[in-house]
Design a protein around this motif. Structure first.
Motif, PDB file in Angstrom:
ATOM      1  N   SER A 114      20.380 -19.212 -16.175  1.00  9.55           N
ATOM      2  CA  SER A 114      19.810 -17.890 -16.399  1.00  9.55           C
ATOM      3  C   SER A 114      20.168 -16.908 -15.298  1.00  9.55           C
ATOM      4  O   SER A 114      20.455 -17.287 -14.168  1.00  9.55           O
ATOM      5  N   ASP A 115      20.125 -15.609 -15.669  1.00  7.15           N
ATOM      6  CA  ASP A 115      20.288 -14.505 -14.738  1.00  7.15           C
ATOM      7  C   ASP A 115      18.902 -13.916 -14.495  1.00  7.15           C
ATOM      8  O   ASP A 115      18.088 -13.829 -15.419  1.00  7.15           O
ATOM      9  N   TYR A 116      18.643 -13.497 -13.255  1.00  4.13           N
ATOM     10  CA  TYR A 116      17.324 -12.978 -12.885  1.00  4.13           C
ATOM     11  C   TYR A 116      17.436 -11.580 -12.305  1.00  4.13           C
ATOM     12  O   TYR A 116      18.379 -11.272 -11.589  1.00  4.13           O
ATOM     13  N   TRP A 117      16.416 -10.766 -12.600  1.00  2.36           N
ATOM     14  CA  TRP A 117      16.255  -9.431 -12.039  1.00  2.36           C
ATOM     15  C   TRP A 117      14.786  -9.338 -11.627  1.00  2.36           C
ATOM     16  O   TRP A 117      13.890  -9.439 -12.465  1.00  2.36           O
ATOM     17  N   VAL A 118      14.528  -9.184 -10.322  1.00  2.00           N
ATOM     18  CA  VAL A 118      13.164  -9.176  -9.796  1.00  2.00           C
ATOM     19  C   VAL A 118      12.943  -7.869  -9.040  1.00  2.00           C
ATOM     20  O   VAL A 118      13.685  -7.555  -8.109  1.00  2.00           O
ATOM     21  N   GLU A 119      11.934  -7.109  -9.452  1.00  2.00           N
ATOM     22  CA  GLU A 119      11.580  -5.883  -8.741  1.00  2.00           C
ATOM     23  C   GLU A 119      10.286  -6.123  -7.977  1.00  2.00           C
ATOM     24  O   GLU A 119       9.318  -6.653  -8.525  1.00  2.00           O
ATOM     25  N   VAL A 120      10.288  -5.748  -6.699  1.00  2.00           N
ATOM     26  CA  VAL A 120       9.164  -5.986  -5.801  1.00  2.00           C
ATOM     27  C   VAL A 120       8.676  -4.646  -5.271  1.00  2.00           C
ATOM     28  O   VAL A 120       9.476  -3.744  -5.021  1.00  2.00           O
ATOM     29  N   GLU A 121       7.356  -4.509  -5.110  1.00  2.00           N
ATOM     30  CA  GLU A 121       6.835  -3.319  -4.447  1.00  2.00           C
ATOM     31  C   GLU A 121       6.256  -3.733  -3.100  1.00  2.00           C
ATOM     32  O   GLU A 121       5.708  -4.816  -2.955  1.00  2.00           O
ATOM     33  N   PHE A 122       6.442  -2.857  -2.119  1.00  2.00           N
ATOM     34  CA  PHE A 122       5.903  -3.069  -0.785  1.00  2.00           C
ATOM     35  C   PHE A 122       4.674  -2.191  -0.636  1.00  2.00           C
ATOM     36  O   PHE A 122       4.711  -1.001  -0.965  1.00  2.00           O
ATOM     37  N   LEU A 123       3.577  -2.793  -0.146  1.00  2.00           N
ATOM     38  CA  LEU A 123       2.294  -2.103  -0.067  1.00  2.00           C
ATOM     39  C   LEU A 123       1.815  -2.027   1.376  1.00  2.00           C
ATOM     40  O   LEU A 123       1.991  -2.979   2.149  1.00  2.00           O
ATOM     41  N   ASP A 124       1.170  -0.907   1.734  1.00  2.00           N
ATOM     42  CA  ASP A 124       0.591  -0.803   3.066  1.00  2.00           C
ATOM     43  C   ASP A 124      -0.756  -1.525   3.093  1.00  2.00           C
ATOM     44  O   ASP A 124      -1.169  -2.127   2.098  1.00  2.00           O
ATOM     45  N   ALA A 125      -1.449  -1.455   4.211  1.00  2.00           N
ATOM     46  CA  ALA A 125      -2.719  -2.178   4.374  1.00  2.00           C
ATOM     47  C   ALA A 125      -3.783  -1.713   3.380  1.00  2.00           C
ATOM     48  O   ALA A 125      -4.708  -2.465   3.057  1.00  2.00           O
ATOM     49  N   ASN A 126      -3.656  -0.493   2.860  1.00  2.00           N
ATOM     50  CA  ASN A 126      -4.621   0.035   1.883  1.00  2.00           C
ATOM     51  C   ASN A 126      -4.228  -0.270   0.445  1.00  2.00           C
ATOM     52  O   ASN A 126      -4.890   0.181  -0.485  1.00  2.00           O
ATOM     53  N   GLY A 127      -3.121  -0.981   0.255  1.00  4.57           N
ATOM     54  CA  GLY A 127      -2.673  -1.308  -1.090  1.00  4.57           C
ATOM     55  C   GLY A 127      -1.853  -0.208  -1.743  1.00  4.57           C
ATOM     56  O   GLY A 127      -1.559  -0.269  -2.929  1.00  4.57           O
ATOM     57  N   LYS A 128      -1.467   0.799  -0.965  1.00  5.15           N
ATOM     58  CA  LYS A 128      -0.672   1.913  -1.495  1.00  5.15           C
ATOM     59  C   LYS A 128       0.810   1.547  -1.441  1.00  5.15           C
ATOM     60  O   LYS A 128       1.307   1.044  -0.436  1.00  5.15           O
ATOM     61  N   ARG A 129       1.520   1.828  -2.533  1.00  7.67           N
ATOM     62  CA  ARG A 129       2.959   1.550  -2.585  1.00  7.67           C
ATOM     63  C   ARG A 129       3.701   2.455  -1.609  1.00  7.67           C
ATOM     64  O   ARG A 129       3.545   3.665  -1.633  1.00  7.67           O
ATOM     65  N   ILE A 130       4.527   1.816  -0.761  1.00 11.80           N
ATOM     66  CA  ILE A 130       5.316   2.591   0.186  1.00 11.80           C
ATOM     67  C   ILE A 130       6.815   2.462  -0.073  1.00 11.80           C
ATOM     68  O   ILE A 130       7.600   3.238   0.448  1.00 11.80           O
ATOM     69  N   THR A 160       0.432  -3.711   8.675  1.00 10.80           N
ATOM     70  CA  THR A 160       0.516  -4.802   7.723  1.00 10.80           C
ATOM     71  C   THR A 160       1.154  -4.325   6.420  1.00 10.80           C
ATOM     72  O   THR A 160       0.700  -3.354   5.818  1.00 10.80           O
ATOM     73  N   ILE A 161       2.190  -5.018   6.019  1.00 11.17           N
ATOM     74  CA  ILE A 161       2.875  -4.700   4.769  1.00 11.17           C
ATOM     75  C   ILE A 161       2.905  -5.974   3.936  1.00 11.17           C
ATOM     76  O   ILE A 161       3.222  -7.052   4.439  1.00 11.17           O
ATOM     77  N   THR A 162       2.555  -5.839   2.676  1.00 15.02           N
ATOM     78  CA  THR A 162       2.617  -6.975   1.756  1.00 15.02           C
ATOM     79  C   THR A 162       3.586  -6.650   0.631  1.00 15.02           C
ATOM     80  O   THR A 162       3.978  -5.498   0.451  1.00 15.02           O
ATOM     81  N   ALA A 163       3.952  -7.679  -0.114  1.00 17.27           N
ATOM     82  CA  ALA A 163       4.860  -7.494  -1.246  1.00 17.27           C
ATOM     83  C   ALA A 163       4.218  -8.080  -2.492  1.00 17.27           C
ATOM     84  O   ALA A 163       3.474  -9.067  -2.429  1.00 17.27           O
ATOM     85  N   LYS A 164       4.538  -7.459  -3.612  1.00 19.43           N
ATOM     86  CA  LYS A 164       4.018  -7.893  -4.910  1.00 19.43           C
ATOM     87  C   LYS A 164       5.148  -7.766  -5.929  1.00 19.43           C
ATOM     88  O   LYS A 164       5.897  -6.786  -5.904  1.00 19.43           O
ATOM     89  N   VAL A 165       5.262  -8.754  -6.816  1.00 19.59           N
ATOM     90  CA  VAL A 165       6.285  -8.705  -7.851  1.00 19.59           C
ATOM     91  C   VAL A 165       5.837  -7.734  -8.939  1.00 19.59           C
ATOM     92  O   VAL A 165       4.745  -7.865  -9.484  1.00 19.59           O
ATOM     93  N   LEU A 166       6.684  -6.740  -9.244  1.00 22.65           N
ATOM     94  CA  LEU A 166       6.400  -5.782 -10.319  1.00 22.65           C
ATOM     95  C   LEU A 166       6.952  -6.257 -11.653  1.00 22.65           C
ATOM     96  O   LEU A 166       6.267  -6.223 -12.667  1.00 22.65           O
ATOM     97  N   THR A 167       8.233  -6.637 -11.659  1.00 24.00           N
ATOM     98  CA  THR A 167       8.872  -7.095 -12.893  1.00 24.00           C
ATOM     99  C   THR A 167       9.739  -8.311 -12.597  1.00 24.00           C
ATOM    100  O   THR A 167      10.317  -8.429 -11.516  1.00 24.00           O
ATOM    101  N   VAL A 168       9.790  -9.196 -13.564  1.00 26.97           N
ATOM    102  CA  VAL A 168      10.691 -10.350 -13.509  1.00 26.97           C
ATOM    103  C   VAL A 168      11.345 -10.449 -14.871  1.00 26.97           C
ATOM    104  O   VAL A 168      10.662 -10.562 -15.885  1.00 26.97           O
ATOM    105  N   ASP A 169      12.644 -10.406 -14.896  1.00 27.69           N
ATOM    106  CA  ASP A 169      13.362 -10.587 -16.151  1.00 27.69           C
ATOM    107  C   ASP A 169      14.343 -11.727 -15.991  1.00 27.69           C
ATOM    108  O   ASP A 169      15.071 -11.818 -15.008  1.00 27.69           O
ATOM    109  N   ARG A 170      14.308 -12.627 -16.946  1.00 31.53           N
ATOM    110  CA  ARG A 170      15.181 -13.809 -16.968  1.00 31.53           C
ATOM    111  C   ARG A 170      15.919 -13.788 -18.295  1.00 31.53           C
ATOM    112  O   ARG A 170      15.310 -13.686 -19.362  1.00 31.53           O
ATOM    113  N   PHE A 171      17.240 -13.862 -18.203  1.00 36.69           N
ATOM    114  CA  PHE A 171      18.082 -13.845 -19.405  1.00 36.69           C
ATOM    115  C   PHE A 171      18.995 -15.055 -19.347  1.00 36.69           C
ATOM    116  O   PHE A 171      19.548 -15.373 -18.297  1.00 36.69           O
ATOM    117  N   ALA A 172      19.176 -15.716 -20.482  1.00 31.68           N
ATOM    118  CA  ALA A 172      20.132 -16.815 -20.527  1.00 31.68           C
ATOM    119  C   ALA A 172      21.507 -16.248 -20.193  1.00 31.68           C
ATOM    120  O   ALA A 172      21.916 -15.227 -20.719  1.00 31.68           O
TER     121      ALA A 172
END
Length: 176
Positions: A114-130, A160-172
């Protein structure tokens, strides 16, 4: 006596270059699927219609809705082996330019390469996307684990910066 005038020979034309979209079919396809998936998710509120009809009480609906808000979006219709389960994020660090980056481990739990496409967002300590970043891998064999990185482009603030997965797409992978 006058000299006859001849028309100038036409100059050979250079072959026309194909449009960008036709030269970059894979990138165009992935972008198109991401747009369609995002549009569908936005129109449906990010929740499949059948999930609401199966909820038997308002409490169950509420907790199910809260859980789905945190689920990454995907154009995959595979409900038993969701692409989100193939992704693990490491700790967020910053590079020498001050951009956020996170290690992404992809484990192909599907039965096909499979091929993968992963989009991640980086968040500040307040949970705001930066910032956001993308990681992609092609031709990950069934059962294979690969490490890659998602890197943002903005200089992020200290703290403090955290990351969260926004989208994950997997294609054969084509031909697999």
């Amino acid at each position: 006596m006058t000299t006859p005038e001849y028309a100038a020979a036409p100059s050979p034309q250079e072959p026309k270059k194909k449009p960008w979209v036709r030269r970059h079919k894979f990138v165009t396809g992935v972008a198109g699927l991401a747009i369609v998936g995002g549009t569908i998710a936005a129109a449906s509120g990010g929740e499949p219609a059948e999930a609401e009809s199966k909820a038997s009480s308002s409490a169950a609906k509420s907790s199910e809705s809260d859980a789905k808000k945190d689920d990454p979006l995907s154009v995959s219709s595979n409900k038993t082996n969701k692409p989100k389960n193939d992704i693990d994020l490491g700790s967020v660090t910053t590079d020498s330019l001050g951009s956020a980056q996170v290690d992404v481990t992809i484990t192909n739990n599907s039965s096909k390469t499979s091929d993968y496409w992963v989009e991640v967002e980086f968040l500040d300590a307040n949970g705001k996307r930066i910032d956001t970043g993308v990681a992609s891998e092609n031709a990950v064999a069934a059962g294979q684990e690969v490490d890659t990185q998602a890197v943002g482009i903005e200089q992020v603030p200290d703290g403090t910066i955290t990351a969260k997965v926004l989208t994950v797409d997997r294609f054969a992978t084509a031909g697999s």
